[in-house]
Design a protein around this motif. Sequence first.
Motif, mmCIF file in Angstrom:
data_model
loop_
_atom_site.group_PDB
_atom_site.id
_atom_site.type_symbol
_atom_site.label_atom_id
_atom_site.label_comp_id
_atom_site.label_asym_id
_atom_site.label_seq_id
_atom_site.Cartn_x
_atom_site.Cartn_y
_atom_site.Cartn_z
ATOM 1 N N HIS A 28 66.477 -47.626 17.168
ATOM 2 C CA HIS A 28 66.328 -46.876 15.988
ATOM 3 C C HIS A 28 65.293 -47.485 15.478
ATOM 4 O O HIS A 28 64.817 -48.519 14.521
ATOM 5 C CB HIS A 28 67.208 -48.536 14.619
ATOM 6 N N ALA A 29 64.372 -46.633 16.488
ATOM 7 C CA ALA A 29 62.333 -46.827 15.970
ATOM 8 C C ALA A 29 62.581 -46.290 14.689
ATOM 9 O O ALA A 29 63.202 -44.687 14.142
ATOM 10 C CB ALA A 29 62.238 -46.384 17.281
ATOM 11 N N PRO A 30 61.496 -46.185 14.152
ATOM 12 C CA PRO A 30 61.544 -45.654 12.151
ATOM 13 C C PRO A 30 61.437 -44.028 13.393
ATOM 14 O O PRO A 30 60.398 -43.649 13.869
ATOM 15 C CB PRO A 30 60.394 -46.114 12.541
ATOM 16 N N ASN A 31 61.393 -43.428 12.069
ATOM 17 C CA ASN A 31 61.528 -41.776 12.727
ATOM 18 C C ASN A 31 61.574 -40.604 11.541
ATOM 19 O O ASN A 31 62.432 -40.996 10.436
ATOM 20 C CB ASN A 31 62.235 -41.028 13.560
ATOM 21 N N ASN A 32 61.050 -39.884 11.112
ATOM 22 C CA ASN A 32 61.058 -38.788 10.111
ATOM 23 C C ASN A 32 62.398 -38.705 9.711
ATOM 24 O O ASN A 32 62.391 -37.908 8.536
ATOM 25 C CB ASN A 32 59.611 -37.995 10.580
ATOM 26 N N THR A 33 63.672 -38.462 10.571
ATOM 27 C CA THR A 33 64.388 -37.783 9.962
ATOM 28 C C THR A 33 65.271 -38.506 8.658
ATOM 29 O O THR A 33 65.917 -38.064 7.979
ATOM 30 C CB THR A 33 64.760 -37.815 11.642
ATOM 31 N N ARG A 34 65.628 -39.855 9.850
ATOM 32 C CA ARG A 34 66.489 -40.779 8.736
ATOM 33 C C ARG A 34 65.204 -41.750 8.185
ATOM 34 O O ARG A 34 65.153 -42.598 8.796
ATOM 35 C CB ARG A 34 67.538 -40.934 9.240
ATOM 36 N N ARG A 35 65.129 -41.492 6.745
ATOM 37 C CA ARG A 35 64.529 -42.250 6.394
ATOM 38 C C ARG A 35 64.766 -43.728 5.788
ATOM 39 O O ARG A 35 64.971 -43.154 4.184
ATOM 40 C CB ARG A 35 63.350 -41.422 5.496
ATOM 41 N N ASN A 36 65.010 -44.446 6.192
ATOM 42 C CA ASN A 36 65.680 -46.092 5.637
ATOM 43 C C ASN A 36 64.828 -46.975 5.287
ATOM 44 O O ASN A 36 64.330 -47.521 6.315
ATOM 45 C CB ASN A 36 66.871 -46.035 6.609
ATOM 46 N N TYR A 53 65.465 -50.779 5.530
ATOM 47 C CA TYR A 53 65.750 -50.507 6.428
ATOM 48 C C TYR A 53 63.840 -50.938 7.185
ATOM 49 O O TYR A 53 63.849 -52.514 8.014
ATOM 50 C CB TYR A 53 65.996 -49.850 7.940
ATOM 51 N N TRP A 54 63.216 -50.094 7.681
ATOM 52 C CA TRP A 54 61.747 -50.071 7.485
ATOM 53 C C TRP A 54 61.225 -51.016 7.253
ATOM 54 O O TRP A 54 60.988 -52.566 7.728
ATOM 55 C CB TRP A 54 60.947 -48.793 7.205
ATOM 56 N N TYR A 55 61.100 -51.684 5.741
ATOM 57 C CA TYR A 55 60.752 -53.192 5.119
ATOM 58 C C TYR A 55 61.328 -53.926 5.831
ATOM 59 O O TYR A 55 60.111 -55.165 6.861
ATOM 60 C CB TYR A 55 61.585 -53.135 4.118
ATOM 61 N N MET A 81 55.081 -46.626 12.147
ATOM 62 C CA MET A 81 55.497 -46.711 10.661
ATOM 63 C C MET A 81 54.096 -46.753 10.064
ATOM 64 O O MET A 81 54.423 -46.025 8.696
ATOM 65 C CB MET A 81 55.826 -48.414 10.459
ATOM 66 N N ARG A 82 52.973 -47.209 10.297
ATOM 67 C CA ARG A 82 51.962 -46.945 10.143
ATOM 68 C C ARG A 82 51.842 -45.111 9.403
ATOM 69 O O ARG A 82 51.379 -44.355 8.294
ATOM 70 C CB ARG A 82 50.407 -46.970 10.561
ATOM 71 N N ASP A 83 52.157 -44.315 10.386
ATOM 72 C CA ASP A 83 52.048 -43.127 10.097
ATOM 73 C C ASP A 83 53.073 -42.503 8.892
ATOM 74 O O ASP A 83 52.230 -41.255 8.666
ATOM 75 C CB ASP A 83 52.224 -42.417 11.476
ATOM 76 N N LEU A 84 53.976 -42.841 9.552
ATOM 77 C CA LEU A 84 55.355 -41.917 8.406
ATOM 78 C C LEU A 84 54.766 -42.159 7.414
ATOM 79 O O LEU A 84 55.412 -41.630 5.941
ATOM 80 C CB LEU A 84 56.653 -42.719 9.363
ATOM 81 N N LEU A 85 54.504 -43.826 6.835
ATOM 82 C CA LEU A 85 53.649 -44.018 5.296
ATOM 83 C C LEU A 85 52.661 -43.420 5.080
ATOM 84 O O LEU A 85 52.880 -42.984 3.682
ATOM 85 C CB LEU A 85 54.308 -45.943 4.982
ATOM 86 N N VAL A 86 52.031 -43.492 5.629
ATOM 87 C CA VAL A 86 50.423 -42.815 5.312
ATOM 88 C C VAL A 86 50.841 -41.665 4.459
ATOM 89 O O VAL A 86 50.308 -40.913 3.707
ATOM 90 C CB VAL A 86 49.269 -42.771 6.084
ATOM 91 N N ASN A 87 51.290 -40.337 5.516
ATOM 92 C CA ASN A 87 51.700 -39.528 6.028
ATOM 93 C C ASN A 87 53.027 -38.957 4.586
ATOM 94 O O ASN A 87 52.875 -37.764 3.844
ATOM 95 C CB ASN A 87 52.464 -38.887 7.008
ATOM 96 N N ALA A 88 54.219 -39.345 4.125
ATOM 97 C CA ALA A 88 54.119 -39.471 3.367
ATOM 98 C C ALA A 88 54.203 -39.866 1.186
ATOM 99 O O ALA A 88 55.281 -39.652 0.539
ATOM 100 C CB ALA A 88 55.597 -40.559 3.684
ATOM 101 N N GLN A 89 52.980 -40.722 1.642
ATOM 102 C CA GLN A 89 52.414 -41.341 0.473
ATOM 103 C C GLN A 89 52.171 -39.774 -0.551
ATOM 104 O O GLN A 89 51.765 -38.687 -0.065
ATOM 105 C CB GLN A 89 51.334 -42.017 -0.093
#
Length: 255
Positions: free
Chosen positions: A193-201, A204-206, A227-235
């Motif tokens: 369950h590594a973080p990925n951009n397909t299922r943005r829960n 869970y990330w929190y 996690m850093r890259d996912l959050l920064v890119n999605a902001q």
Amino acid sequence: SLALLPFLGAGQTHEYGVYKDQVGRGLRWLIQQQKPDGDLRGNLDDARGMYAHGQGTIVLVEALAMTGDERFRIPAQKAIDFIVAAQHDEGGWRYRPREAGDTSVLGWQLMALQSARTPGTGLRVPDETLRLASYYLDLCGSENGSRYSYQPGQRGQPTPSMTAEALRCRMYLGWTGDDPRLRAGLNWLEREHAPNNTRRNIYYWYYATQIFHPAGGPAWDRWYVEMRDLLVNAQVKRGEHAGSWHPDEYEFGQQ
């Protein structure tokens, strides 16, 4: 409460910081909403109620711990006492006081109790409350306590969100980073369950971030970068919602 927590996390209080006036007004308003028995749910007598109370309690406790301002002591202790009184006989919490528990609501109450246990606050948290919370987690655990379900009736059907939240609670309750049950849970989450951009829960990330960070090591290094890259890119970068994240792009459930 959710607006005040980031301010406090950034070191902004009612006494110090660029936003001290805003924080002060928010804290005063929160205390004004508290009922005589310590209840911070406002008018939320539904699924949101105990979430709101747990979050509000953390705010009051953190304000006391950060500033030592005695005006927060009685409201904070009353809020803690309300959590203690709201616990179900089997150790959990749910949407309303004394309702049979779920792991999601339990996590916020334990975070509030953990904040109250910060040295120097002088707040009272009964040992029996913590013992009962451990008992509830036992009811939800599987795979020797390394994976967790939403409720005891779903034992054996663990989810990544509930596993991450429950393992964080276990750490509050005394598990150390070298505990084999914690390590097994972390390995399962990282492997499957590594973080990925397909299922943005984001729920869970929190919680997963809160267990990978104190555990440290290569697993945290890998989690942090992803996690850093996912959050920064999605902001959101422009417009009236700049700086936030679009809620309709994320999952918030217990999956």
